[in-house]
Design a protein around this motif. Structure first.
Motif: not given
Lengths: 412, 310
Positions: A266-268, B6-9, B137-139, B144-145
Motif C-alpha cells: 500500500x505504501x507503493x 508521512x509519520x504524522x499522517x 492518494x498522493x498529497x 501518501x494517505x
C-alpha cells in the motif's frame, strides 16, 4: 483523589489479563480395531496434533497418515506377532494441552512411539515428559532448531537436549538458508529488509536468513520488529519503502505476515515479501483485500504429489477414503510412523521375536539407526535426531493460491 | 527527517482511532467512575456487527454505499451490548465496592471474546473486512494517505464536533454534565440519572462501532481478540488526555498515535539508541510518555482536579 490508585491498579490488571487464555483438551478419535490372531501383541503409536481449531486441516492429515502407516504395517505383517494401533489426541495447537496429552500417552504402557506435534511451541512442552519416560517422539512438522540442537544453536553450540526427540521435517537453519539462497541467486534480489515478530520461530528464521543473505553478498538495508496480534504496521511498511529494499523477509506467522505484506504494498513499494512455512497458508493471501501476487514462502519437503516415491501413498490414502486430505505434512507423518514401525521391528528381531521389558528405551535406541526409503525420500536421523533429508520447496502467490515454484535439496 | 509528514499522517490516523475508543472510556468514567474494561470488546462486537451487514448486502455493493449501513449495523450491535452490560452487569453493582465492577468488567471482556469466538461463523480465525480498492492518494512527492485512512480522518472530527455540541448545547447534554458533577443533587433536581448513565454507555458504544469500522478498513480484517490491544491503548489515551474529559480523550489518542509512529521511525536514528528503536519498542516509548505526562500533570493533559466525592 480516591480514584487515582485505582487507575494504577486497573492498568496493572489490564496487563495481567494478557496472561489469561482459555484452553482445554478433548480426546481425539480412537482407531479402528484390527483383526488380529490369538498370539498378537498390540503396540500403540500415539498421535498428537491439532484436530480442532484453525489448524485442524493439517492435524487431521497427520492423524490419518499415521493411521494408514499402522494399517499398512498390519496388512503386510511388517513385524511378526505385533499388531499396530493408533491413538490420536487433540492438542488444539495449545502447549498446555499438548503436555496433558503427552502425560496421557506416557501412562499407556502399550504406546511405544508418538508422532507429533505440529507446532514447535507445543513440542517444547511435551519433550521433557517423553524424555523422562524414554518414549520416542517423531514430529512431522516442527522446524525450530532448539528442539533438537539446544538453546544455544544460534551461537554454534549444538547440544541435543532430549534423546527421545526425532523429526522428519527439516529445521529452520536449513529453511532460512535455503530461502536466502533462492532470494539472492534465483530471484536476483540484492537488498533485503528483515522483519520478525519477536517470537522464537520468527527471530530464529529471520536471523538465519539475514546471515546467509549477507554471506552470499547481499545487503541487509534495515531490520525491524512487529508485535503479534497487532494490525497496524504502517510505520514499518514506511521504513521498508524508504530503505530502497527490493525484497522483505518476514520471520513469523501468516496473520501478521499477510498484513505486513499488504501494508508494504500500500505504501507503493511493489516488492515481494518472503517468509517461511509460517506464512505458507491460504489465510496469508486472504489477510486483506490487497493483492499478494509474487509473495514467496518456503516450506519443508516437496509437494508429495510430485514425488515418485509417494505414488503408492497417495493411492492408498485415496483408497482408505479418509474424510480429510493428507495435507502438507501427510507424507512426513507416514514416514514418522513408519520409522517407529521399523524401530519396533528391529527391537523385536533382536529379542527372539518378542517385545523386551524395556521396549521403550530399546525403541528410542533403534530409532537413531533407522534407515529406509519412505514416502518423502530416504528417511534417517542424524546425531541430533534431525532428518538427514533436506528437501525444501519455494512457493509463490499467484491469484488466490500458493503455487510451487522450485523444489530442491539444500546444499551448503 | 524527510519522513516527518508521512509519520504524522500515519500517527494521526492511528491516533484518531484510539481517540474514538477512548471517548467511551472517558464518558463512562466521568459519570460513574468506572473503568469499563469490556469496552475493547464493545469495539470488537461493533466490527462484527458491521461485517454481518456487509455479508448480508448483495455481493458487489460498492463499499461507499455499504459503509453507512455497516456503521448503523455495527452501532446497533455495540450499543445493544454496551447498554445490556450496563443494565445487567454494572447497575446491580453500583453501590458495591469499587473493585467489584472492575473485576466484573474483566470477566465480561473475556466472556464476550469467547462468545464471539464460539458462535460467530468462522470467527475462530480472522475474518476479512472490506477495503477501498485503489492506490493511496498522493498529497506530495513523498506523502501518501491510504484510502482506508480517509474514513477515520473524516469520521473522528465529525463525531467529536457532534458530541461536543450535544454535551454543551442540548438539555440532555447539560443533564449529563450535572450528573457527572454530582449525581445525588442531579437526581434531586429531577434528572433521571439512570437514563443518563445508559446514554453514556450508548454513546460510547456508537463511537466504538465507528472505531471498529475504521480498524477493519485499515487492517482489512477483524478478529475476536482485536478489542484487547485497542482497548488497552485507548484506555491509555484516555488517561493521558485526562480521564473524564472528552476532548482530552481525543487529544490523548492523537498524541499516543503520533508518539507510536514517531518512536518506531526516529528513535533508532538517535546515536546509541539503535537497539531501542523500531516497531518492537514503540509501545515501551508510548508508555514512557504516559508516565512522563502523569508525573508532570497527574490529572492528564486536559484533566481537571476532580474534587473527591463525599
Amino acid at each position: 483523589m480516591r480514584h487515582r490508585p485505582l487507575l494504577i491498579l486497573t492498568s496493572t490488571l489490564a496487563a495481567g489479563t494478557l496472561a489469561l487464555s482459555a484452553c482445554g483438551s478433548r480426546d481425539g478419535g480412537k482407531s479402528d480395531d484390527n483383526e488380529g490372531s490369538g498370539k498378537q501383541t498390540t503396540v500403540v503409536i500415539g498421535v498428537d496434533a491439532p484436530l480442532t481449531g484453525s489448524l485442524s486441516a493439517l492435524g487431521q492429515g497427520i492423524k490419518n497418515s499415521v493411521d494408514l502407516a499402522a494399517r499398512t504395517a498390519n496388512k503386510n505383517k511388517e513385524v511378526q506377532g505385533i499388531t499396530f494401533k493408533t491413538e490420536a489426541l487433540d492438542d488444539q495447537a495449545v502447549p498446555a494441552s499438548g503436555q496433558q496429552n503427552a502425560t496421557k500417552l506416557v501412562a499407556d504402557k502399550t504406546v511405544l512411539g508418538v508422532v507429533g506435534p505440529l507446532n514447535s511451541g507445543v513440542s517444547q512442552s511435551m519433550q521433557g515428559v517423553f524424555a523422562r519416560a524414554d518414549l520416542t517422539q517423531v514430529s512431522p512438522a516442527n522446524t525450530s532448531p532448539e528442539l533438537s540442537q539446544g538453546d544455544n544453536w544460534l551461537k554454534g553450540e549444538k547440544k541435543r537436549p532430549f534423546k527421545t526427540y526425532f523429526r522428519t521435517a527439516t529445521t529452520d537453519i536449513i529453511q532460512g538458508r535455503f530461502a536466502a539462497q533462492y532470494a539472492y541467486k534465483d530471484a536476483k534480489k540484492k537488498k533485503v529488509f528483515v522483519v520478525d515478530d519477536k517470537q522464537t520461530y520468527g527471530v530464529g528464521l529471520a536471523s538465519i536468513f539475514a546471515q546467509e543473505f549477507k554471506r552470499l553478498g547481499g545487503e541487509v538495508v534495515g531490520t525491524d520488529h512487529i508485535t503479534v496480534k497487532e494490525t497496524d504496521f504502517s510505520s514499518v511498511a514506511n521504513k521498508v519503502k524508504t530503505s530502497g529494499a527490493d525484497i522483505v523477509y518476514y520471520g513469523g506467522q501468516y496473520p501478521e505476515g499477510g498484513l505486513l505484506s499488504d501494508q508494504v504494498k500500500k505504501t507503493g513499494a511493489r516488492i515481494p515479501l518472503m517468509g517461511g512455512d509460517g506464512v505458507y497458508d491460504p489465510a496469508f493471501i486472504k489477510a486483506s483485500s490487497e493483492n499478494n501476487d509474487g509473495d514467496l514462502g518456503t516450506s519443508v519437503g516437496y509437494p508429495v504429489e510430485g514425488l515418485d516415491s509417494a505414488k503408492a501413498f497417495v493411492q492408498n490414502y485415496k483408497d482408505a477414503a479418509y474424510k480429510d486430505p493428507y495435507a502438507a505434512y501427510g507424507g512426513y507423518s507416514y514416514d514418522a510412523a513408519w520409522a517407529i514401525v521399523q524401530a519396533v521391528k528391529k527391537v523385536v528381531a533382536d529379542n527372539n521375536g518378542k517385545l523386551p521389558a524395556d521396549a521403550r528405551a530399546k525403541v528410542t535406541e533403534a530409532m537413531g539407526k533407522v534407515s529406509f526409503e519412505g514416502v518423502t525420500g530416504k528417511v534417517s536421523f542424524d546425531e541430533y535426531g534431525d532428518t538427514t533429508n533436506k528437501q525444501l520447496t519455494v512457493y509463490q502467490v499467484k491469484g488466490d493460491t500458493w503455487q510451487s515454484l522450485k523444489s530442491a535439496t539444500f546444499k551448503d | 527527517m524527510h519522513q516527518l509528514p508521512q509519520t504524522l499522517v500515519n500517527g494521526l490516523a492511528l491516533g484518531a482511532l484510539y481517540g474514538l475508543i477512548a471517548i467511551g472510556y472517558t464518558m463512562v468514567y466521568g459519570i460513574v467512575q468506572l473503568i469499563n474494561f469490556a469496552h475493547g470488546e464493545i469495539v470488537m462486537i461493533g466490527g462484527f456487527g458491521a461485517l454481518s451487514v456487509h455479508l448480508w448486502l448483495p455481493a458487489g455493493t460498492p463499499l461507499s454505499a455499504a459503509l453507512p449501513l455497516m456503521l448503523i449495523g455495527g452501532a446497533l450491535a455495540s450499543v445493544a451490548v454496551a447498554t445490556a452490560a450496563e443494565r445487567f452487569a454494572y447497575r446491580p453493582l453500583r453501590d458495591a465496592p469499587r473493585l467489584a465492577p472492575l473485576i466484573t468488567a474483566i470477566g465480561l471482556s473475556i466472556a464476550l471474546q469467547q462468545l464471539v469466538w464460539a458462535f460467530y461463523p468462522d470467527a475462530k480465525k480472522s475474518r476479512g473486512f472490506p477495503q477501498f480498492q485503489g492506490d493511496a492518494f498522493e498529497l506530495a512527492g513523498n506523502l501518501h494517505i491510504q484510502r482506508d485512512d480517509v474514513f477515520v480522518l473524516i469520521a473522528a472530527p465529525l463525531c467529536m464536533l457532534a458530541l461536543g455540541f450535544f454535551v454543551a448545547r442540548s438539555r440532555t447534554g447539560r443533564a449529563m454534565q450535572a450528573t457527572a458533577q454530582d449525581p445525588d443533587t442531579a437526581k434531586l433536581m429531577g434528572i433521571n440519572t439512570d437514563r443518563i448513565i445508559v446514554l453514556a454507555f450508548a454513546i460510547g458504544g456508537a463511537f466504538a462501532a465507528v472505531a471498529a469500522v475504521a480498524a477493519g478498513l485499515r487492517a482489512g480484517q477483524i478478529n475476536f481478540e482485536m478489542g484487547f490491544i485497542l482497548g488497552l491503548k485507548a484506555f491509555t489515551a484516555a488517561v493521558l488526555g485526562g480521564i473524564g474529559n472528552i476532548y482530552g480523550a481525543m487529544l490523548g489518542g492523537v498524541v499516543l498515535g503520533i508518539a507510536e509512529a514517531a518512536a518506531s521511525t526516529y528513535i533508532q536514528h538517535i546515536p546509541g539508541m539503535q537497539q531501542l528503536g523500531g516497531g518492537g519498542w514503540k509501545d515501551v516509548w508510548a508508555f514512557a510518555l504516559l508516565i512522563l505526562v502523569l508525573l508532570i500533570r497527574p490529572q492528564g493533559l486536559l484533566g481537571e482536579r476532580v474534587a473527591d466525592r463525599a
